[in-house]
Design an enzyme around this catalytic site. Sequence first.
Site, mmCIF file in Angstrom:
data_model
loop_
_atom_site.group_PDB
_atom_site.id
_atom_site.type_symbol
_atom_site.label_atom_id
_atom_site.label_comp_id
_atom_site.label_asym_id
_atom_site.label_seq_id
_atom_site.Cartn_x
_atom_site.Cartn_y
_atom_site.Cartn_z
ATOM 1 N N SER A 220 0.843 -1.190 0.000
ATOM 2 C CA SER A 220 0.000 0.000 0.000
ATOM 3 C C SER A 220 0.878 1.240 0.000
ATOM 4 C CB SER A 220 -0.903 0.012 1.238
ATOM 5 O OG SER A 220 -1.764 -1.102 1.248
ATOM 6 N N GLY A 222 -0.496 4.391 0.108
ATOM 7 C CA GLY A 222 -1.372 5.482 0.517
ATOM 8 C C GLY A 222 -2.128 6.063 -0.657
ATOM 9 N N GLY A 225 -1.565 4.785 -4.461
ATOM 10 C CA GLY A 225 -2.037 3.543 -5.042
ATOM 11 C C GLY A 225 -1.457 2.321 -4.360
ATOM 12 N N GLY A 251 -6.001 -0.470 4.909
ATOM 13 C CA GLY A 251 -5.079 -1.506 4.446
ATOM 14 C C GLY A 251 -5.603 -2.903 4.715
ATOM 15 N N ASP A 252 -6.311 -3.064 5.825
ATOM 16 C CA ASP A 252 -6.899 -4.360 6.144
ATOM 17 C C ASP A 252 -8.016 -4.697 5.161
ATOM 18 O OD1 ASP A 252 -5.219 -4.192 8.389
ATOM 19 O OD2 ASP A 252 -6.779 -3.156 9.519
#
Length: 315
Positions: A220, A222, A225, A251-252
């Site tokens: 990730s 942020g 992308g 992110g999860d």
Amino acid sequence: MILTVTPNPSLDRTYELPALTRGAVLRATADRVDPGGKGINVSRAVAAAGHRTVAIAPLGGPEGALLARLLGEHGIEAAGVPIAGSTRINVTLVEPDGTLTKVNAAGPEITAEEAEGLLDAVRARSAATDWIACCGSLPRGLPPEWYAELVARSHRAGARIALDTSGAALVAALRERPDVIKPNAEELAEAVGRPLATVGEAVKAAEELRARGARCVLASLGADGQLLVDGSGAHFGRARVDAVRSNVGAGDASLAGFLAAGGTGPAALAAAVAHGAAAVQLPGSVMPTPADLDLSSVTTTTDIPMDRALTEPAP
């Protein structure tokens, strides 16, 4: 079925504030409590997408009992391992412009017997799983090599492992060849021991972690992308986001989307990007449902903008 393992779960309390002023008495405009911890967030996103999931976590005290009840309300089977300590409570303060201030408790100390109980719980359920997602920081009492042992045991049982952790625990687990790792840019930089300022530098860092054992890296970046680097090469995905409300658990949600879509290839990357983009537009750590996803706003490509500067360079 996706099995998640969260060694340091939490109750996540989120307060939305008109302003954050130090030393003042603040009145929240909205508040909520959610079951938390990275693996539990993955289970919540998987359940929200209509898939079966089981969440393994150490649970203790009234906080642990509330966490188990909240998981049930989300349609998640809680495979709680009883511990003597109490499950931690984390607090998130959200300002109107989307700025987050988080206070994360350390959590209870896990004994050797309780740690073995967690491993036994995973072993008992690993045969019926499509993926095991092992996520989050390790609580006090668990050595950095604990995830490596979990990956090794799960592989011996024939299970595929997705690992989302950082620091020494991530580095130690690489030797056991996790099937997927999911660092963010800062965790990538920490793992390779150098700062990352561009998308190309993030790609090279992901390739280095593959050389050290990871079979696939879902990174990730942020607002810039997400990257997927595996045996077929590197892919880059982005999505339009109209307004960021909270990035807690985004992110999860991305990892859940990736695994639910098969856990390999550009289609799974697109699902990860769509889930992450939807999550940041929801309050607190609310996980997106299929109705929140906008796959039409997602683009994936192998023509990676290597020279593009990261919006938030990773020190």
